[in-house]
Design a protein around this motif. Structure first.
Motif, PDB file in Angstrom:
ATOM      1  N   TRP A   1       0.849  -1.192   0.000  1.00 42.20           N
ATOM      2  CA  TRP A   1       0.000   0.000   0.000  1.00 42.20           C
ATOM      3  C   TRP A   1       0.889   1.248   0.000  1.00 42.20           C
ATOM      4  O   TRP A   1       0.942   2.008   0.963  1.00 42.20           O
ATOM      5  N   GLU A   2       1.581   1.450  -1.111  1.00 36.50           N
ATOM      6  CA  GLU A   2       2.503   2.572  -1.221  1.00 36.50           C
ATOM      7  C   GLU A   2       2.383   3.226  -2.593  1.00 36.50           C
ATOM      8  O   GLU A   2       1.844   2.641  -3.539  1.00 36.50           O
ATOM      9  N   HIS A   3       2.944   4.425  -2.687  1.00 34.77           N
ATOM     10  CA  HIS A   3       2.715   5.268  -3.856  1.00 34.77           C
ATOM     11  C   HIS A   3       3.259   4.686  -5.148  1.00 34.77           C
ATOM     12  O   HIS A   3       2.700   4.925  -6.223  1.00 34.77           O
ATOM     13  N   ASP A   4       4.368   3.920  -5.079  1.00 39.59           N
ATOM     14  CA  ASP A   4       4.962   3.419  -6.317  1.00 39.59           C
ATOM     15  C   ASP A   4       4.106   2.356  -6.989  1.00 39.59           C
ATOM     16  O   ASP A   4       4.295   2.058  -8.165  1.00 39.59           O
ATOM     17  N   LYS A   5       3.133   1.799  -6.260  1.00 38.75           N
ATOM     18  CA  LYS A   5       2.198   0.843  -6.854  1.00 38.75           C
ATOM     19  C   LYS A   5       0.994   1.540  -7.473  1.00 38.75           C
ATOM     20  O   LYS A   5       0.112   0.897  -8.037  1.00 38.75           O
ATOM     21  N   ASP A   6       0.949   2.860  -7.365  1.00 45.05           N
ATOM     22  CA  ASP A   6      -0.090   3.705  -7.955  1.00 45.05           C
ATOM     23  C   ASP A   6      -1.510   3.255  -7.603  1.00 45.05           C
ATOM     24  O   ASP A   6      -2.328   2.960  -8.496  1.00 45.05           O
ATOM     25  N   PRO A   7      -1.848   3.200  -6.322  1.00 44.91           N
ATOM     26  CA  PRO A   7      -3.219   2.847  -5.945  1.00 44.91           C
ATOM     27  C   PRO A   7      -4.250   3.862  -6.420  1.00 44.91           C
ATOM     28  O   PRO A   7      -5.427   3.525  -6.581  1.00 44.91           O
ATOM     29  N   GLU A   8      -3.825   5.114  -6.643  1.00 42.11           N
ATOM     30  CA  GLU A   8      -4.756   6.139  -7.133  1.00 42.11           C
ATOM     31  C   GLU A   8      -5.420   5.692  -8.428  1.00 42.11           C
ATOM     32  O   GLU A   8      -6.645   5.755  -8.570  1.00 42.11           O
ATOM     33  N   THR A   9      -4.614   5.256  -9.388  1.00 38.34           N
ATOM     34  CA  THR A   9      -5.171   4.820 -10.674  1.00 38.34           C
ATOM     35  C   THR A   9      -6.090   3.629 -10.482  1.00 38.34           C
ATOM     36  O   THR A   9      -7.192   3.575 -11.057  1.00 38.34           O
ATOM     37  N   PHE A  10      -5.653   2.659  -9.685  1.00 35.93           N
ATOM     38  CA  PHE A  10      -6.460   1.462  -9.479  1.00 35.93           C
ATOM     39  C   PHE A  10      -7.822   1.804  -8.898  1.00 35.93           C
ATOM     40  O   PHE A  10      -8.867   1.378  -9.419  1.00 35.93           O
ATOM     41  N   PHE A  11      -7.851   2.584  -7.835  1.00 32.62           N
ATOM     42  CA  PHE A  11      -9.119   2.865  -7.165  1.00 32.62           C
ATOM     43  C   PHE A  11     -10.013   3.791  -7.984  1.00 32.62           C
ATOM     44  O   PHE A  11     -11.246   3.675  -7.923  1.00 32.62           O
ATOM     45  N   LYS A  12      -9.431   4.693  -8.743  1.00 28.77           N
ATOM     46  CA  LYS A  12     -10.264   5.549  -9.596  1.00 28.77           C
ATOM     47  C   LYS A  12     -10.988   4.731 -10.651  1.00 28.77           C
ATOM     48  O   LYS A  12     -12.147   4.999 -10.983  1.00 28.77           O
ATOM     49  N   VAL A  13     -10.315   3.711 -11.175  1.00 28.34           N
ATOM     50  CA  VAL A  13     -10.966   2.824 -12.138  1.00 28.34           C
ATOM     51  C   VAL A  13     -12.097   2.056 -11.462  1.00 28.34           C
ATOM     52  O   VAL A  13     -13.204   1.937 -12.006  1.00 28.34           O
ATOM     53  N   LEU A  14     -11.854   1.544 -10.252  1.00 25.71           N
ATOM     54  CA  LEU A  14     -12.903   0.809  -9.544  1.00 25.71           C
ATOM     55  C   LEU A  14     -14.074   1.703  -9.159  1.00 25.71           C
ATOM     56  O   LEU A  14     -15.243   1.286  -9.212  1.00 25.71           O
ATOM     57  N   MET A  15     -13.786   2.944  -8.775  1.00 25.38           N
ATOM     58  CA  MET A  15     -14.867   3.869  -8.433  1.00 25.38           C
ATOM     59  C   MET A  15     -15.742   4.164  -9.652  1.00 25.38           C
ATOM     60  O   MET A  15     -16.963   4.315  -9.542  1.00 25.38           O
ATOM     61  N   LYS A  16     -15.111   4.219 -10.801  1.00 27.17           N
ATOM     62  CA  LYS A  16     -15.871   4.437 -12.035  1.00 27.17           C
ATOM     63  C   LYS A  16     -16.757   3.234 -12.337  1.00 27.17           C
ATOM     64  O   LYS A  16     -17.906   3.392 -12.778  1.00 27.17           O
ATOM     65  N   LEU A  17     -16.252   2.031 -12.095  1.00 31.90           N
ATOM     66  CA  LEU A  17     -17.093   0.831 -12.245  1.00 31.90           C
ATOM     67  C   LEU A  17     -18.266   0.886 -11.273  1.00 31.90           C
ATOM     68  O   LEU A  17     -19.396   0.526 -11.624  1.00 31.90           O
ATOM     69  N   LYS A  18     -17.996   1.344 -10.055  1.00 32.65           N
ATOM     70  CA  LYS A  18     -19.042   1.449  -9.034  1.00 32.65           C
ATOM     71  C   LYS A  18     -20.103   2.457  -9.438  1.00 32.65           C
ATOM     72  O   LYS A  18     -21.314   2.223  -9.258  1.00 32.65           O
ATOM     73  N   GLU A  19     -19.669   3.575 -10.006  1.00 33.69           N
ATOM     74  CA  GLU A  19     -20.611   4.609 -10.451  1.00 33.69           C
ATOM     75  C   GLU A  19     -21.575   4.076 -11.493  1.00 33.69           C
ATOM     76  O   GLU A  19     -22.733   4.500 -11.561  1.00 33.69           O
ATOM     77  N   GLN A  20     -21.107   3.138 -12.312  1.00 35.78           N
ATOM     78  CA  GLN A  20     -21.949   2.576 -13.368  1.00 35.78           C
ATOM     79  C   GLN A  20     -22.715   1.341 -12.903  1.00 35.78           C
ATOM     80  O   GLN A  20     -23.318   0.634 -13.712  1.00 35.78           O
ATOM     81  N   ASP A  21     -22.683   1.082 -11.599  1.00 38.93           N
ATOM     82  CA  ASP A  21     -23.417  -0.035 -11.003  1.00 38.93           C
ATOM     83  C   ASP A  21     -23.049  -1.376 -11.617  1.00 38.93           C
ATOM     84  O   ASP A  21     -23.898  -2.271 -11.753  1.00 38.93           O
ATOM     85  N   LEU A  22     -21.814  -1.521 -11.983  1.00 37.75           N
ATOM     86  CA  LEU A  22     -21.338  -2.794 -12.515  1.00 37.75           C
ATOM     87  C   LEU A  22     -21.012  -3.732 -11.357  1.00 37.75           C
ATOM     88  O   LEU A  22     -20.417  -3.315 -10.360  1.00 37.75           O
ATOM     89  N   PRO A  23     -21.399  -4.992 -11.466  1.00 36.75           N
ATOM     90  CA  PRO A  23     -21.171  -5.926 -10.346  1.00 36.75           C
ATOM     91  C   PRO A  23     -19.729  -6.414 -10.290  1.00 36.75           C
ATOM     92  O   PRO A  23     -19.197  -6.950 -11.248  1.00 36.75           O
ATOM     93  N   PHE A  24     -19.084  -6.219  -9.171  1.00 41.22           N
ATOM     94  CA  PHE A  24     -17.731  -6.727  -8.946  1.00 41.22           C
ATOM     95  C   PHE A  24     -17.462  -6.740  -7.447  1.00 41.22           C
ATOM     96  O   PHE A  24     -18.146  -6.070  -6.665  1.00 41.22           O
ATOM     97  N   GLN A  25     -16.470  -7.499  -7.058  1.00 39.78           N
ATOM     98  CA  GLN A  25     -15.976  -7.481  -5.689  1.00 39.78           C
ATOM     99  C   GLN A  25     -14.460  -7.413  -5.736  1.00 39.78           C
ATOM    100  O   GLN A  25     -13.845  -7.850  -6.713  1.00 39.78           O
ATOM    101  N   VAL A  26     -13.887  -6.866  -4.697  1.00 34.92           N
ATOM    102  CA  VAL A  26     -12.458  -6.621  -4.717  1.00 34.92           C
ATOM    103  C   VAL A  26     -11.812  -7.086  -3.409  1.00 34.92           C
ATOM    104  O   VAL A  26     -12.387  -6.922  -2.331  1.00 34.92           O
ATOM    105  N   SER A  27     -10.655  -7.696  -3.529  1.00 32.61           N
ATOM    106  CA  SER A  27      -9.809  -8.022  -2.380  1.00 32.61           C
ATOM    107  C   SER A  27      -8.536  -7.188  -2.492  1.00 32.61           C
ATOM    108  O   SER A  27      -7.759  -7.364  -3.432  1.00 32.61           O
TER     109      SER A  27
END
Length: 400
Positions: free
Chosen positions: A234-260
């Protein structure tokens, strides 16, 4: 004990490699470590610490260390260790490691790696890949140090080891997929499985569903939402910002997914994690580090897709482990990933990553029926163990 193992940052993949070497060598080695905390202090001061704490022994023949250690300093402080055959393993490149904030890079860490590079006879990475240094005849040109981009200052190769071939990959330690850098022995030992199958795919995968949550217990396997795994620090060099922004966009569109969201945490956690935890809500299947390797592999075996958004990567142990456990990988078309993964598993932009996941959310059966088209067997300890044994069994040069 003829092999001295030194690891100043004994955690994560650093610990994984040292533990495997120690298990392999058993009584023929001694392991000296420092905890995986305060990385910058370990890079600056660990040579002084190990100078005082590494026991003196006439039995040592080989010194194996990671590049967190300033090997040049240790060799100067302990001449008895400087005479050993030295093997240096590079986990990262400090001259191109992403800077967390808009600030001037501290080049001391990269410079330490440059100095350490010229010490050992064996470097488990290729020079131009690690520190941005290219060979030109008997000289080296550095592209990464401050003030050298224009001047291309030339660093002369050390006369002490003219035959060492610093730019050449070490014979027998390369794979065709990842030239010049042997993978850490990271994948589970079942790597003898045929390359077109996976131990956790198909019916086997249904038997290994992650048991830390009962969210999916009442659903048929093929009816479950797409399960996405992010198994990185959970550090900056793994770029979690990009990952979570993509998932939030999926969430906004009510697409079904789960994440670990797996991976180890340290003292500073990027703010995006708390924000994403709140926004993703019920889509979170698991959140946090799993100290048990068995639980960790069960989580990967239960997932459908594993994602990397890393900005800096020399290998990517977590991605190889996840693929071996049956996950469909999605990686940046950059860094080391094109050397390891076939083109269909690479994306160029966050938008491409979103579109791939969008499709998989609608049709999770696509990834569940997919057979990985690469091969992870070459990265297993079963494949690499004999090469490490051969390297660590060699005698030091007589002219030292």
């Amino acid at each position: 004990m003829s092999v001295l193992l030194i690891e100043p940052f004994y955690g994560g993949s650093h610990k994984q490699l040292m533990d495997l070497l120690q298990e392999e060598l058993q009584e023929d080695c001694v392991l000296c470590t420092l905890p995986a905390k305060k990385w910058h202090w370990k890079a600056r001061t660990s040579a002084l610490y190990f100078m005082q704490t590494v026991p003196t022994s006439s039995n040592y023949r080989i010194l194996f260390a990671s590049s967190v250690l300033n090997l040049a300093e240790l060799a100067a402080l302990r001449p008895d260790l400087g005479k050993l055959k030295k093997v240096l393993y590079f986990h990262e490149n400090q001259l191109s490691y992403p800077v967390q904030k808009c600030q001037e890079r501290d080049f001391q860490y990269g410079y330490n790696q440059v100095l350490s590079w010229f010490m050992p006879e064996h470097k488990l990475a290729r020079l131009e890949k690690v520190i941005g240094v290219k060979r030109s005849g008997d000289a080296y040109q550095s592209e990464g140090l401050p003030g050298q981009q224009e001047s291309r200052a030339v660093m002369k190769a050390s006369d002490a080891h003219p035959e060492s071939g610093l730019c050449e990959p070490q014979p027998g330690l390369c794979t065709t997929q990842h030239e010049g850098l042997p993978s850490p022995p990271a994948a589970p030992v079942q790597a003898e499985a045929p390359e077109s199958t996976n131990p956790c795919q198909g019916e086997d995968k249904q038997c290994l569903t992650f048991n830390l949550s009962n969210i999916l217990s009442g659903l048929d396997y093929q009816q479950r939402p797409l399960h996405i795994a992010w198994p990185h620090r959970w550090e900056h060099d793994k770029d979690p910002e990009t990952f979570f922004k993509v998932l939030m966009k999926l969430k906004e569109q009510d697409l079904p997914f789960q994440v670990s969201v797996l991976g180890e945490t340290f003292s500073e956690i990027p703010d995006i994690f708390s924000e994403a935890r709140e926004v993703l809500g019920s889509s979170v299947l698991h959140w946090g580090y799993l100290p048990s390797k068995d639980d960790y592999f069960r989580a990967l075996c239960a997932a459908d897709v594993v994602i990397s958004t890393a900005k800096h990567e020399f290998f990517g142990v977590a991605m190889i482990e996840a693929v071996h456990c049956g996950c469909y990988p999605l990686c940046p078309k950059a860094l080391v990933y094109p050397e390891i993964f076939p083109a269909e598993y690479l994306y160029s932009t966050p938008e491409q990553l979103f579109k791939r996941l969008q499709n998989f959310c609608k049709r999770p059966d696509i990834v569940r029926r997919h057979l990985y088209k690469g091969n992870t067997a070459g990265f297993s300890w079963a494949a690499l163990g004999s090469k490490f044994r051969s390297l660590l069994a060699a005698e030091p040069r007589e002219d030292l």
